[in-house]
Design a protein around this motif. Structure first.
Motif, mmCIF file in Angstrom:
data_model
loop_
_atom_site.group_PDB
_atom_site.id
_atom_site.type_symbol
_atom_site.label_atom_id
_atom_site.label_comp_id
_atom_site.label_asym_id
_atom_site.label_seq_id
_atom_site.Cartn_x
_atom_site.Cartn_y
_atom_site.Cartn_z
ATOM 1 N N ALA A 50 0.836 -1.202 0.000
ATOM 2 C CA ALA A 50 0.000 0.000 0.000
ATOM 3 C C ALA A 50 0.868 1.249 0.000
ATOM 4 N N ALA A 51 1.923 1.244 0.816
ATOM 5 C CA ALA A 51 2.832 2.383 0.861
ATOM 6 C C ALA A 51 3.577 2.547 -0.454
ATOM 7 N N GLN A 52 3.933 1.427 -1.086
ATOM 8 C CA GLN A 52 4.635 1.520 -2.368
ATOM 9 C C GLN A 52 3.748 2.165 -3.424
ATOM 10 N N ALA A 53 2.451 1.803 -3.427
ATOM 11 C CA ALA A 53 1.524 2.427 -4.372
ATOM 12 C C ALA A 53 1.421 3.928 -4.113
ATOM 13 N N ILE A 54 1.386 4.319 -2.852
ATOM 14 C CA ILE A 54 1.333 5.746 -2.494
ATOM 15 C C ILE A 54 2.599 6.461 -2.974
ATOM 16 N N ALA A 55 3.765 5.842 -2.746
ATOM 17 C CA ALA A 55 5.033 6.453 -3.142
ATOM 18 C C ALA A 55 5.127 6.631 -4.650
ATOM 19 N N VAL A 56 4.710 5.624 -5.400
ATOM 20 C CA VAL A 56 4.784 5.688 -6.858
ATOM 21 C C VAL A 56 3.908 6.809 -7.397
ATOM 22 N N ASN A 57 2.728 6.982 -6.813
ATOM 23 C CA ASN A 57 1.826 8.032 -7.273
ATOM 24 C C ASN A 57 2.281 9.421 -6.851
ATOM 25 N N ALA A 58 3.268 9.495 -5.959
ATOM 26 C CA ALA A 58 3.753 10.788 -5.486
ATOM 27 C C ALA A 58 4.866 11.359 -6.357
ATOM 28 N N VAL A 59 5.418 10.551 -7.274
ATOM 29 C CA VAL A 59 6.558 11.013 -8.073
ATOM 30 C C VAL A 59 6.214 10.940 -9.558
ATOM 31 N N PRO A 60 6.860 11.765 -10.394
ATOM 32 C CA PRO A 60 6.650 11.689 -11.839
ATOM 33 C C PRO A 60 7.246 10.400 -12.408
ATOM 34 N N ALA A 61 6.818 10.053 -13.608
ATOM 35 C CA ALA A 61 7.216 8.773 -14.203
ATOM 36 C C ALA A 61 8.727 8.620 -14.307
ATOM 37 N N HIS A 62 9.445 9.712 -14.623
ATOM 38 C CA HIS A 62 10.887 9.593 -14.819
ATOM 39 C C HIS A 62 11.658 9.509 -13.499
ATOM 40 N N LYS A 63 10.934 9.604 -12.354
ATOM 41 C CA LYS A 63 11.567 9.492 -11.042
ATOM 42 C C LYS A 63 11.083 8.257 -10.286
ATOM 43 N N LEU A 64 10.536 7.298 -11.001
ATOM 44 C CA LEU A 64 10.035 6.091 -10.349
ATOM 45 C C LEU A 64 11.126 5.383 -9.554
ATOM 46 N N GLY A 65 12.305 5.260 -10.138
ATOM 47 C CA GLY A 65 13.406 4.570 -9.459
ATOM 48 C C GLY A 65 13.768 5.246 -8.154
ATOM 49 N N THR A 66 13.885 6.568 -8.180
ATOM 50 C CA THR A 66 14.229 7.315 -6.970
ATOM 51 C C THR A 66 13.131 7.200 -5.923
ATOM 52 N N GLY A 67 11.886 7.269 -6.368
ATOM 53 C CA GLY A 67 10.776 7.150 -5.433
ATOM 54 C C GLY A 67 10.746 5.811 -4.725
ATOM 55 N N ILE A 68 10.908 4.742 -5.481
ATOM 56 C CA ILE A 68 10.884 3.402 -4.896
ATOM 57 C C ILE A 68 12.083 3.180 -3.992
ATOM 58 N N SER A 69 13.274 3.619 -4.429
ATOM 59 C CA SER A 69 14.471 3.413 -3.605
ATOM 60 C C SER A 69 14.395 4.217 -2.306
ATOM 61 N N THR A 70 13.750 5.387 -2.344
ATOM 62 C CA THR A 70 13.585 6.185 -1.119
ATOM 63 C C THR A 70 12.749 5.427 -0.099
ATOM 64 N N LEU A 71 11.642 4.864 -0.547
ATOM 65 C CA LEU A 71 10.775 4.099 0.356
ATOM 66 C C LEU A 71 11.518 2.897 0.924
#
Length: 430
Positions: free
Chosen positions: A349-370
């Motif tokens: 659930a948190a991963q889905a929230i994190a992914v929706n919080a970042v633009p498509a080209h920052k998916l890697g950074t968003g996921i790695s931050t979580l």
């Protein structure tokens, strides 16, 4: 589906699409397609990575003690050195995945994992073993970030919770199968068989990674130039994306609570005389998680993040409360099922929230931050909880953790749950 197999994209230039990777949720003719070849292959690669991790994490401490006469503390570090390597890698994994390309970084990481798994066989001293564990953790962090990013890039926005939940089932299965397989190989055969099995698993993951083709996202030249400017210089936001820090801080606290379960469950079982229940704990965890993820992802998309997250927090708090007082095997099994509904629900659930919080080209950074913040919680938790355990015992420790889950609920409300977008589903958003 038409998938472009071209992956040689000039550095700093976003590739061009063939498959709609992140379709909008509004006014589609029907449900956006979720199960694609890319999603399936990424799912299997992710499952194999976690299977290797769980096979080894449950056996490395004892291997170090038996093979190199290490103390229990040093043996524990031989196991947890993997997490140290992964945590260090997370500092830059998202940035490099976004800059150099998801598939390219995935293949490099999978090669590193294969090399590390091969090195377990000749490792003839404790320092070498610890070095191999650090290398393995480093490669694993890059591989998991890249493959999760690829999977998220093909999950439709309108089915983000559902798709993330299905993807998380691979991790859940590995949680149940990995420790059991590792302990079986060591108990019935020997460590050589264990290392060969992990090597074969790693090679299979690499082979599948070679065939994984990431759908490319169409962008106009002007958009590419703007993104290139944003990507040009490395900054602190490339280590921890500001948009993910709020939900990441929540998962850090949750990670401390989960560390109390995975780190001390065996010692707890011996202390309370519930070893049979502890042996079935993660089986119950996996079964409950498998059943509910078929439902809760859709609920998150339709009803919003809050209903799923708060349900997970209640279940996790109940699980820890049960562990605080349990003295029978069936109670520990129930706690395992409730942990599956609790922590097992919160992470995807948190991963889905994190992914929706970042633009498509920052998916890697968003996921790695979580994942970085989650790893910090799981890594720091045992140190703090060990002091509490020595002073007060298991009952008090798990009671404190149940209260800490309540604190996590308050933190979630403050950083995310109180906002309107957390209260309504993505399918209801234009």
């Amino acid at each position: 589906m038409s998938v472009d197999t071209k992956d040689d994209v000039p550095t700093g230039q976003l590739p061009v699409v063939v498959e709609q990777a992140r379709p909008g949720p509004a006014h589609s003719a029907g449900p956006a397609r979720l199960v694609t070849p890319t999603f399936v292959v990424a799912w299997v690669v992710n499952f194999l990575q976690y299977l290797t991790f769980y096979m080894l994490v449950t056996t490395m401490a004892l291997y170090a003690v038996k093979s190199f006469a290490a103390s229990d503390a040093v043996g524990g570090f031989a196991s947890s050195a993997f997490v140290v390597g992964a945590t260090v890698a997370r500092l830059v994994s998202g940035y490099l995945v976004d800059i150099l390309g998801r598939r390219k970084m995935l293949l490099i990481a999978l090669v590193v994992v294969v090399v590390a798994c091969a090195l377990y066989l000749p490792a003839g001293s404790l320092p070498v073993l610890i070095g191999v564990r650090l290398l393995h953790g480093f490669g694993y962090a890059f591989a998991s970030t890249a493959v999760m990013t690829i999977a998220q890039s093909v999950i439709p926005d309108s089915r983000r919770g559902e798709g993330t939940g299905y993807f998380a089932l691979g991790t859940t299965l590995a949680t149940a199968a990995g420790p059991a397989l590792g302990l079986f190989l060591v108990g019935s055969l020997n460590y050589t068989w264990l290392f060969w099995t992990t090597l074969v698993t790693a090679v299979l993951g690499l082979v599948l990674g070679v065939f994984l083709r990431e759908p490319l996202v169409k962008r106009e030249a002007q958009a590419n130039q703007e993104v290139d400017k944003q990507r040009a210089a490395f900054s602190l936001s490339d280590i921890a994306h500001p948009a993910v820090l709020p939900i990441g801080s929540f998962m850090l606290v949750v990670g401390v609570c989960y560390a109390g379960v995975i780190t001390y469950l065996n010692a707890y079982a011996e202390d309370r005389g519930v070893t049979t229940g502890a042996a079935l704990f993660f089986v119950a965890y996996a079964v409950a998680m498998l059943i509910m993820r078929l439902v809760l992802g859709k609920v998150q998309d339709q009803r919003g993040d809050n209903v799923v997250v708060y349900l997970g927090l209640v279940c996790f708090a109940v699980a820890l409360g049960i562990l605080a007082v349990a003295n029978q095997d069936w109670q520990v099994v129930v706690a395992g099922a409730m942990t599956g509904l609790g922590y097992g629900t919160l992470m995807p659930a948190a991963q889905a929230i994190a992914v929706n919080a970042v633009p498509a080209h920052k998916l890697g950074t968003g996921i790695s931050t979580l994942l970085l913040l989650m790893d910090v919680g799981v890594g720091v938790g045992p140190v703090i909880l060990g002091l509490l355990l020595s002073a007060a015992g298991f009952g008090t420790m798990y009671t404190v953790l149940a209260v800490l889950v309540v604190v996590a609920a308050l933190l979630y409300h403050a950083v995310h749950g109180r906002h309107p977008h957390a209260k309504r589903g993505r399918l209801a958003v234009d």
